[in-house]
Design a protein around this motif. Structure first.
Motif, PDB file in Angstrom:
ATOM      1  N   LYS A 250      44.752  39.590  38.013  1.00 39.71           N
ATOM      2  CA  LYS A 250      44.416  40.887  38.596  1.00 39.71           C
ATOM      3  C   LYS A 250      44.037  41.944  37.555  1.00 39.71           C
ATOM      4  N   ALA A 251      43.214  41.542  36.609  1.00 37.57           N
ATOM      5  CA  ALA A 251      42.707  42.505  35.624  1.00 37.57           C
ATOM      6  C   ALA A 251      41.494  43.232  36.194  1.00 37.57           C
ATOM      7  N   ASP A 252      41.252  44.444  35.672  1.00 31.76           N
ATOM      8  CA  ASP A 252      40.031  45.183  36.026  1.00 31.76           C
ATOM      9  C   ASP A 252      38.858  44.678  35.173  1.00 31.76           C
ATOM     10  N   ARG A 253      39.109  44.553  33.892  1.00 31.84           N
ATOM     11  CA  ARG A 253      38.148  44.033  32.915  1.00 31.84           C
ATOM     12  C   ARG A 253      38.956  43.322  31.834  1.00 31.84           C
ATOM     13  N   ILE A 254      38.319  42.391  31.165  1.00 37.26           N
ATOM     14  CA  ILE A 254      39.030  41.700  30.090  1.00 37.26           C
ATOM     15  C   ILE A 254      38.045  41.273  29.013  1.00 37.26           C
ATOM     16  N   THR A 255      38.498  41.344  27.788  1.00 33.94           N
ATOM     17  CA  THR A 255      37.700  40.901  26.646  1.00 33.94           C
ATOM     18  C   THR A 255      38.435  39.747  25.962  1.00 33.94           C
ATOM     19  N   LEU A 256      37.746  38.636  25.770  1.00 30.75           N
ATOM     20  CA  LEU A 256      38.267  37.499  25.018  1.00 30.75           C
ATOM     21  C   LEU A 256      37.551  37.467  23.669  1.00 30.75           C
ATOM     22  N   VAL A 257      38.317  37.419  22.601  1.00 33.88           N
ATOM     23  CA  VAL A 257      37.755  37.383  21.256  1.00 33.88           C
ATOM     24  C   VAL A 257      38.170  36.070  20.600  1.00 33.88           C
ATOM     25  N   LEU A 258      37.177  35.314  20.114  1.00 34.70           N
ATOM     26  CA  LEU A 258      37.432  34.021  19.505  1.00 34.70           C
ATOM     27  C   LEU A 258      36.983  34.038  18.047  1.00 34.70           C
ATOM     28  N   ALA A 259      37.894  33.659  17.167  1.00 35.16           N
ATOM     29  CA  ALA A 259      37.589  33.522  15.741  1.00 35.16           C
ATOM     30  C   ALA A 259      37.897  32.099  15.311  1.00 35.16           C
ATOM     31  N   ALA A 260      37.232  31.645  14.256  1.00 31.17           N
ATOM     32  CA  ALA A 260      37.451  30.272  13.786  1.00 31.17           C
ATOM     33  C   ALA A 260      37.196  30.187  12.299  1.00 31.17           C
TER      34      ALA A 260
ATOM     35  N   TYR B 265      27.186  37.412  39.525  1.00 36.20           N
ATOM     36  CA  TYR B 265      27.217  36.833  40.865  1.00 36.20           C
ATOM     37  C   TYR B 265      28.157  37.665  41.733  1.00 36.20           C
ATOM     38  N   VAL B 266      28.093  37.408  43.007  1.00 35.94           N
ATOM     39  CA  VAL B 266      28.948  38.085  43.982  1.00 35.94           C
ATOM     40  C   VAL B 266      29.801  37.040  44.681  1.00 35.94           C
ATOM     41  N   ALA B 267      31.118  37.300  44.772  1.00 34.90           N
ATOM     42  CA  ALA B 267      32.046  36.423  45.497  1.00 34.90           C
ATOM     43  C   ALA B 267      33.015  37.290  46.279  1.00 34.90           C
ATOM     44  N   ASP B 268      33.099  37.024  47.578  1.00 34.46           N
ATOM     45  CA  ASP B 268      34.005  37.785  48.454  1.00 34.46           C
ATOM     46  C   ASP B 268      33.753  39.281  48.336  1.00 34.46           C
ATOM     47  N   GLY B 269      32.474  39.657  48.239  1.00 34.81           N
ATOM     48  CA  GLY B 269      32.105  41.064  48.188  1.00 34.81           C
ATOM     49  C   GLY B 269      32.266  41.725  46.839  1.00 34.81           C
ATOM     50  N   VAL B 270      32.740  40.987  45.836  1.00 33.98           N
ATOM     51  CA  VAL B 270      32.949  41.544  44.494  1.00 33.98           C
ATOM     52  C   VAL B 270      31.828  41.057  43.571  1.00 33.98           C
TER      53      VAL B 270
ATOM     54  N   ILE C  59      33.694  37.362  24.681  1.00 31.94           N
ATOM     55  CA  ILE C  59      33.447  37.147  26.111  1.00 31.94           C
ATOM     56  C   ILE C  59      33.999  38.353  26.853  1.00 31.94           C
ATOM     57  N   ARG C  60      33.170  38.983  27.636  1.00 21.59           N
ATOM     58  CA  ARG C  60      33.587  40.157  28.404  1.00 21.59           C
ATOM     59  C   ARG C  60      33.406  39.859  29.882  1.00 21.59           C
ATOM     60  N   ILE C  61      34.462  40.019  30.646  1.00 19.04           N
ATOM     61  CA  ILE C  61      34.411  39.786  32.087  1.00 19.04           C
ATOM     62  C   ILE C  61      34.762  41.088  32.790  1.00 19.04           C
ATOM     63  N   SER C  62      33.908  41.491  33.717  1.00 17.61           N
ATOM     64  CA  SER C  62      34.140  42.736  34.456  1.00 17.61           C
ATOM     65  C   SER C  62      33.811  42.527  35.920  1.00 17.61           C
ATOM     66  N   ALA C  63      34.294  43.438  36.758  1.00 17.12           N
ATOM     67  CA  ALA C  63      34.045  43.381  38.199  1.00 17.12           C
ATOM     68  C   ALA C  63      33.925  44.811  38.717  1.00 17.12           C
TER      69      ALA C  63
ATOM     70  N   ALA D  44      41.290  45.123  39.837  1.00 20.53           N
ATOM     71  CA  ALA D  44      42.266  44.046  40.028  1.00 20.53           C
ATOM     72  C   ALA D  44      41.652  42.784  40.637  1.00 20.53           C
ATOM     73  N   SER D  45      40.372  42.511  40.291  1.00 16.24           N
ATOM     74  CA  SER D  45      39.669  41.366  40.897  1.00 16.24           C
ATOM     75  C   SER D  45      39.530  40.173  39.971  1.00 16.24           C
ATOM     76  N   ILE D  46      39.978  40.296  38.735  1.00 18.04           N
ATOM     77  CA  ILE D  46      39.716  39.238  37.761  1.00 18.04           C
ATOM     78  C   ILE D  46      40.991  38.434  37.499  1.00 18.04           C
ATOM     79  N   SER D  47      40.975  37.178  37.901  1.00 16.80           N
ATOM     80  CA  SER D  47      42.081  36.259  37.652  1.00 16.80           C
ATOM     81  C   SER D  47      41.510  34.917  37.228  1.00 16.80           C
ATOM     82  N   PHE D  48      42.052  34.354  36.173  1.00 19.58           N
ATOM     83  CA  PHE D  48      41.570  33.049  35.702  1.00 19.58           C
ATOM     84  C   PHE D  48      42.548  32.514  34.660  1.00 19.58           C
TER      85      PHE D  48
END
Length: 824
Positions: free
Chosen positions: A283-293, A191-196, A213-217, A221-225
């Motif tokens: 303000k990450a550029d990209r981030i990877t979340l790894v979940l193990a259980a 999706y696009v939000a605020d031009g990103v 889970i991989r989040i990129s933009a 410095a557009s990724i905050s959560f």
């Protein structure tokens, strides 16, 4: 190279065009392209193992579910499933708040208990006496008291929890797209939000045993959560370090299976911090979340292994996708044109269109491949458990029917697709469950019935419990192990793997057969019958109008017993084992009661021609011999087939087939009757009334329908059965082709006898097929109705065949040889 004839026919039949494959790491921009073009080709050249070019899609909707909006956070059946056989997740695709609901297939409530009823051993002979005497009410009362488990209910399958990601974009979201790519096993949100432009990918890796889970933009410095994990009960979340969270069971769960999940954030740019139960990314550029259980089911110390978090994202993705694709790409189905005119329509809209009565052959192609995808995701070879009532996906602490293994049809149906759809390894977890359950089943067989071998009733669980549970109308059915053991035989029948037969299938099949030999008892006519038992979940009426479940020798029991004995005798011949037992089996076979046809011309469900309490009942169990069995065959037993058809038509006329799994079974019944249009009608009913927006199967329940996975597998198996059958020593081509599928092809489907089959058809007629043999033996091929087999060649040379008056062809195959078949 395979013979040119089938290749040229494939080219002539469909407007194929080659499309360049995207880079493995490039995010496909399919939706934006299809919004403009409105049509996408399903064709792409790809080499098969035998180097023949198989035309496949280029990121087309035939293996892609997609949507224009997120799944509402409280609408679980709109989320998209991912899984690696043990870990599963439902991805909702939210933009402000993302929910990823988590499962571990080994997380169940309670603990292993000895539920055997101590009074059962003395009660069973008396219950049999009462049933033979016609005192059914007294028999049922005694069974309720002295046969059912103590306690009566089995433990339930539980969710692991939820992962929540909270974003703050500060602007409206535009150009939203959510998709699940069945070929890669990756779900994606864009999706696009605020031009990103934001992209989020989620997948479950089998090689690394994690969810990623991989989040990129497209702007730095557009990724905050923020991220946290929750569970409805007996769990707590804490930060282990600045980049790692843990969700773990609390002491109140002592005595039950304990669990632990860990989440690690690996950021590229920006910062990651943790406080209490929350990770914060700024303000990450990209981030990877790894979940193990992990759980304590098979280990004393609960452990969540996060070693995979040290690997680059590209490596994690490559390993997961390659592992998934090696199974998924084995088989392909093409219905109609390779160009989809509705490619720009989201999956949920297409489903609503189909539900309104429109034909959509490309949606059915997607439905077929979705069934294969769900089996890969829920039942990998290294998975500890087979697919349960919901596969591995469940959000409820009290799921419908406990989300257990219901083995009076549902678990079996989960695996009808495995062999024909080129996924034989996916039934390995089913073998594991049977091996686990066997010792418990042996104890119950001895304590309840004084029998050797092993027994399972209509339900089992993570520990392989074997006792009758719930209540008399469903629980007193001791045929679960027998039916499940036949699935192992099917694995051999399709693969010709004698090592598997000897090491895995035969010991289980033998133990099930031994139980049946000891369990059978003579009736007044000298026939050997089962009992106390029932026709699953159905009731009959006595002359006084009372409705009852328990009986002696219900038709389905006899059919399953006959099949087990026949397969066991055949296995003993192949393996040259247990000759003495084989003689006993042959003697018992002769004493089984015959099929009976009732006063309405129907196949009787019980030994007596009772009136049915529910003429439109969802179970049509006595047609087991038609499918998945083969004792009733339109060519070999036409009178029985006629009676079976009367039964099916009466059930449907009285409202039967109203659950997803029941309607899926009906598809397979009509396929065996070679009624393609009727089978297709039932497929349409399956889409119309038993399919959620995420294409998962729905089951009618109050207050709202619930998810049950069996219908997905049974429906997809029915589609294969319409196109290829292999029962009773015959390979049958296009046996139930509906008129609405005038052209198409499939590659990689499997058949009994060890065959791998490709086939193309046009104008409603088969044109050519390619067969790959794995056995040296006499083979029999039956052409489609009103067609003949014109020629069979191998390496360009004619193969000597004989042909009978029905147009069936016989020839002796050579293992490892490829044959080209031309039809007229």
């Amino acid at each position: 190279m395979r013979a040119a004839s089938i290749f040229s026919i494939l080219l002539a039949a469909f407007p194929f065009r080659a499309v360049a494959a995207a880079s493995k790491h490039e995010t496909p921009m399919l939706l934006r392209d299809t919004r403009k073009t409105g049509a996408v080709s399903s064709a792409r050249p790809k080499k098969s193992a035998s180097s023949f070019i198989v035309w496949r899609r280029a990121s087309a909707p035939f293996a892609l579910l997609w949507y224009r909006q997120p799944a509402p956070l409280d609408h679980w059946t709109e989320a998209l499933p991912i899984g690696n056989g043990r870990l599963g997740a439902m991805v909702f695709g939210g933009t402000d708040k993302e929910r990823i609901q988590l499962n571990d297939s080994t997380l169940w409530a309670d603990r292993l208990r000895d539920r055997r009823n101590p009074a059962a051993g003395k009660a069973v002979p008396e219950i049999r006496r009462l049933l033979f005497a016609g005192e059914v009410a007294q028999a049922e009362k005694l069974a309720e008291q002295d046969m059912l488990a103590v306690p009566r209910r089995l433990p339930v399958y539980e969710p692991l929890g939820d992962l929540w990601l909270t974003f703050s974009h500060g602007a409206p979201v535009e150009e939203y797209r959510r998709e699940l790519d069945l070929e890669t096993g990756v779900t994606r949100v864009q999706y696009v939000a605020d031009g990103v432009e934001y992209t989020r990918e989620v997948f479950a890796s089998d090689p690394d045993q994690v969810i990623v889970i991989r989040i990129s933009a497209n702007r730095p410095a557009s990724i905050s959560f923020s991220a946290t994990m929750t569970r409805q009960q007996d769990a707590a979340t804490e930060a282990l370090s600045k980049d790692t969270l843990a969700l773990a069971s609390t002491p109140e769960r002592q005595g039950s299976i304990r669990f632990r999940a860990e989440l690690k954030a690996v950021a590229e740019g920006g910062t990651v911090s943790a406080a209490k139960d929350t990770l914060t990314v700024e303000k990450a550029d990209r981030i990877t979340l790894v979940l193990a259980a992990g759980t304590s089911l098979d280990r004393p110390n609960v452990h969540a292994d996060l070693q995979a978090a040290s690997k680059p994202y590209t490596e994690l993705r490559e390993r997961a996708v390659a592992d998934h694709a090696k199974y998924f790409e084995r088989a392909w189905l093409q219905l109609g044109s390779a160009v989809d005119p509705l490619a720009s329509m989201p999956t949920d809209e297409r489903l609503r269109r189909a539900a309104a009565g429109s034909d959509d052959e490309h949606l059915l192609m997607l439905y077929f491949q979705y069934g294969r995808y769900l089996l890969i995701a829920s039942s990998r070879p290294d998975a500890p458990l087979p697919a349960n009532l919901q596969g591995i996906w469940n959000e409820s602490m009290q799921p419908p029917w406990g989300s257990k293994f219901t083995i009076n049809v549902n678990t079996e149906m989960n695996y009808w697709l495995a062999q024909v759809a080129a996924l034989p390894e996916m039934d390995e977890p089913l073998y594991k469950l049977l091996a686990l359950a066997r010792p418990r089943g042996e104890a119950v067989a001895k304590a309840y019935y004084g029998a050797r071998g092993f027994v399972l009733h209509h339900n089992t669980d993570v520990w392989g419990d074997a006792v009758p549970v719930d209540g008399v109308p469903s629980g007193i059915w001791p045929m679960g192990a027998a039916w499940l053991s036949l699935q192992l035989w099917e694995h051999y029948a399709f693969t010709s793997d004698t090592q598997y037969l000897a090491a895995r299938a035969y010991p289980i099949l033998r133990a099930a057969g031994q139980f049946l030999l000891d369990y059978l008892t003579p009736d007044a006519d000298g026939h050997l019958v089962t009992g106390p038992s029932l026709s699953p979940e159905n009731k009959y009426k006595l002359p006084d109008g009372s409705a009852h479940s328990l009986c002696m020798g219900p038709t389905m029991d006899i059919e399953i017993t006959r099949a087990v004995f026949e397969r066991l005798i055949e296995a003993q011949k192949i393996l040259r084992r247990d000759g003495d037992m084989s003689g006993k089996l042959q003697a018992a076979l002769k004493r089984l009661p015959p099929f009976r046809i009732g006063k309405l011309g129907q196949l009787q469900e019980w030994q007596q021609d009772y009136e049915e309490a529910a003429p439109g009942h969802r179970h049509i169990s006595h047609l087991w011999a038609l499918y998945p069995g083969d004792q009733i065959d339109i060519f070999r037993t036409p009178d029985l087939a006629k009676a079976a058809r009367v039964t099916l038509e009466r059930r449907l006329a009285n409202g039967g087939g109203q659950t997803g799994w029941s309607r899926a079974w009906v598809v397979n019944y009509w396929a065996r009757f070679q009624e393609g249009d009727r089978a297709y009608e039932s497929l349409q009913v399956l889409l119309r009334q038993s399919t959620f927006p995420n294409l998962m199967d729905s089951h009618p329940a109050k207050p709202t329908p619930v998810f049950q996975i069996d219908g997905n597998f049974g429906g997809a198996a029915g589609m294969a059965e319409m196109l290829l059958q292999s029962q009773n020593g015959e390979l049958r081509f296009l046996p139930a082709l509906p008129h609405v599928w005038p052209e198409g092809s499939f590659t990689g489907l499997r058949a009994r006898g060890g065959w791998q089959v490709d086939l193309a058809w046009a104008g409603g007629k088969a044109t050519a097929a390619t067969l790959r043999a794995s056995r040296n033996e006499l083979q029999r091929l039956r052409p489609p109705k009103d067609q003949r087999i014109a020629a069979i060649t191998s390496q360009g040379k004619p193969v000597h065949v004989t042909q009978d008056e029905h147009g069936c062809v016989e020839f002796r195959s050579q293992a490892g040889t490829e044959y080209s078949v031309r039809f007229e």
